[in-house]
Scaffold this motif. Structure first.
Motif, PDB file in Angstrom:
ATOM      1  N   LEU A 239       0.821  -1.207   0.000  1.00 38.68           N
ATOM      2  CA  LEU A 239       0.000   0.000   0.000  1.00 38.68           C
ATOM      3  C   LEU A 239       0.855   1.257   0.000  1.00 38.68           C
ATOM      4  CD1 LEU A 239      -2.800  -0.879   2.592  1.00 38.68           C
ATOM      5  CD2 LEU A 239      -3.067  -0.682   0.112  1.00 38.68           C
ATOM      6  N   TRP A 240       0.301   2.307  -0.608  1.00 37.10           N
ATOM      7  CA  TRP A 240       0.895   3.636  -0.574  1.00 37.10           C
ATOM      8  C   TRP A 240      -0.042   4.562   0.201  1.00 37.10           C
ATOM      9  CZ3 TRP A 240       2.177   0.216  -4.165  1.00 37.10           C
ATOM     10  CH2 TRP A 240       3.486   0.220  -4.677  1.00 37.10           C
ATOM     11  N   LYS A 241       0.529   5.432   1.024  1.00 31.14           N
ATOM     12  CA  LYS A 241      -0.258   6.394   1.784  1.00 31.14           C
ATOM     13  C   LYS A 241      -0.469   7.649   0.954  1.00 31.14           C
ATOM     14  CE  LYS A 241       1.672   8.665   5.188  1.00 31.14           C
ATOM     15  NZ  LYS A 241       2.268   8.960   6.507  1.00 31.14           N
ATOM     16  N   VAL A 242      -1.733   8.053   0.831  1.00 31.19           N
ATOM     17  CA  VAL A 242      -2.082   9.270   0.103  1.00 31.19           C
ATOM     18  C   VAL A 242      -2.662  10.243   1.119  1.00 31.19           C
ATOM     19  CG1 VAL A 242      -3.438  10.257  -1.779  1.00 31.19           C
ATOM     20  CG2 VAL A 242      -2.621   7.893  -1.940  1.00 31.19           C
ATOM     21  N   ALA A 243      -1.956  11.342   1.380  1.00 29.71           N
ATOM     22  CA  ALA A 243      -2.413  12.312   2.371  1.00 29.71           C
ATOM     23  C   ALA A 243      -3.189  13.430   1.694  1.00 29.71           C
ATOM     24  CB  ALA A 243      -1.229  12.889   3.141  1.00 29.71           C
ATOM     25  N   GLU A 244      -4.439  13.633   2.114  1.00 27.96           N
ATOM     26  CA  GLU A 244      -5.256  14.732   1.621  1.00 27.96           C
ATOM     27  C   GLU A 244      -5.689  15.560   2.817  1.00 27.96           C
ATOM     28  OE1 GLU A 244      -7.532  13.217  -2.375  1.00 27.96           O
ATOM     29  OE2 GLU A 244      -8.387  12.611  -0.457  1.00 27.96           O
ATOM     30  N   GLU A 245      -4.895  16.600   3.117  1.00 25.23           N
ATOM     31  CA  GLU A 245      -5.152  17.428   4.283  1.00 25.23           C
ATOM     32  C   GLU A 245      -5.273  16.529   5.510  1.00 25.23           C
ATOM     33  OE1 GLU A 245      -8.416  20.028   3.345  1.00 25.23           O
ATOM     34  OE2 GLU A 245      -7.512  20.607   1.420  1.00 25.23           O
ATOM     35  N   GLU A 246      -6.429  16.493   6.170  1.00 26.37           N
ATOM     36  CA  GLU A 246      -6.582  15.681   7.377  1.00 26.37           C
ATOM     37  C   GLU A 246      -7.052  14.261   7.081  1.00 26.37           C
ATOM     38  OE1 GLU A 246      -5.651  16.771  10.413  1.00 26.37           O
ATOM     39  OE2 GLU A 246      -4.973  18.553   9.329  1.00 26.37           O
ATOM     40  N   LEU A 247      -7.349  13.957   5.803  1.00 28.66           N
ATOM     41  CA  LEU A 247      -7.879  12.642   5.446  1.00 28.66           C
ATOM     42  C   LEU A 247      -6.742  11.728   4.995  1.00 28.66           C
ATOM     43  CD1 LEU A 247     -10.533  10.992   5.012  1.00 28.66           C
ATOM     44  CD2 LEU A 247     -10.402  11.706   2.622  1.00 28.66           C
TER      45      LEU A 247
END
Length: 332
Positions: A239-247
């Motif tokens: 898996l890759w982590k995708v950071a969208e602001e607080e999500l």
């Protein structure tokens, strides 16, 4: 669909409690509504969606149909995502795909919302209704980043407020209101004069293409985030982590995607499956040992009986873990 700068699209996401909410929604929409409406309502893979189509046709004055691949869409019509397939939007037509599940769902809300944002930018109005967890939050972020409008059902009236609450907390709804007030609001919004669209952000474009199965390779996912020491519970891939602001979200290179809460829910489900398998294997082992102890010599039987008792210890521990998992699930 007739193309002009002010043509609008309405995209709607619903889950648990969705049929009643959608029935109330479509009853407010006038017959010659100047925009198409696209709906994803979470449903099981073995359902057809025919019941919901029938209810929506009977509840309002618009024609509701299940979407099919490469279908051209028209104003004043409702298009429902079919069972076990994603519904996406490109310029002037619908795509129906068998892409990877997102947030444990197919159809999922986020792929519809992202594809609409990429194709129509500030002409998209997104609506989130009742449902568990947070499918639709990432897609609504894409709509907002592309200049569109975010509407959330008032959580106080939603049968299941999770999805609305997540959008409000993570995106910030332009409008938060009861379903009974949405029809009048939409009639005003679809007649706005809009500026020219800007180019959509590249990360949203990449994810929209992944949903179309155009992209499904490592460089595409690596462009979205960083690799993490977790595995996809659906396919076992990294898996890759995708950071969208607080999500926080996670993606594997085959296309599965999860918010952190959806990933936790899926991991819990897989863990429970594993525990049931382990329980079965220990019980079978114990039964075999008990059978063997009855026919072996006294010396061997004593050793075998001890091993059977050890198996019972493991059986009791696994049963306790399963009971704890069941309690956690009901508490959620």
């Amino acid at each position: 669909m007739q193309e002009n700068r002010n043509s609008m699209l309405i995209v709607i996401g619903a889950s648990a409690g969705g049929m009643a909410a959608l029935k109330e929604f479509v009853a407010q929409i006038p017959k010659h509504f100047p925009a198409p409406i696209f709906i994803v309502n979470h449903m099981g893979a073995h359902t057809t969606g025919d019941a919901l189509v029938k209810v929506l046709n009977e509840s309002g004055s618009l024609t509701c149909v299940q979407a099919h691949d490469k279908q051209a869409f028209k104003n004043g019509h409702i298009y429902l995502a079919p069972s076990d397939q994603h519904m996406l939007i490109v310029k002037g037509k619908i795509l129906v795909t068998k892409g990877a599940r997102e947030n444990r769902s197919r159809p999922a809300i986020d792929p519809l919302f992202r594809s609409a944002a990429v194709a129509y930018g500030n002409r998209v109005i997104g609506i989130i209704l009742t449902g568990y967890l947070d499918d639709g939050t990432s897609g609504m972020m894409a709509i907002k980043r592309c200049g569109g409008v975010c509407i959330a059902q008032d959580p106080e009236e939603a049968s299941y407020p999770d999805m609305s609450q997540s959008v409000i907390a993570n995106v910030g709804a332009d409008y938060c209101l009861p379903i009974a007030e949405m029809g009048a609001l939409l009639s005003d919004l679809v007649r706005r004069q809009l500026p020219e669209n800007e180019q959509p952000p590249e990360d949203i474009v990449i994810e929209a293409k992944i949903a179309q199965r155009v992209l499904s390779d490592l460089p595409s996912v690596e462009a979205l985030g960083e690799q993490v020491p977790y595995n996809c519970p659906d396919c076992g891939g990294v898996l890759w982590k995708v950071a969208e602001e607080e999500l926080l979200r996670y993606r594997c290179h085959t296309g599965h995607a999860f918010t952190s809460s959806a990933l936790l829910a899926q991991q819990t489900e897989k863990l429970e499956e594993t525990l049931w398998v382990a329980l079965r294997m220990f019980e079978e082992r114990q039964n075999l040992l008990v059978t063997m102890s009855k026919i072996e010599s006294k010396k061997s039987a004593s050793s075998i009986s001890l091993r059977a008792k050890d198996s019972q210890v493991h059986i009791d521990r696994i049963r306790a873990m399963l009971k704890a998992t069941d309690t956690d699930d009901h508490g959620a």
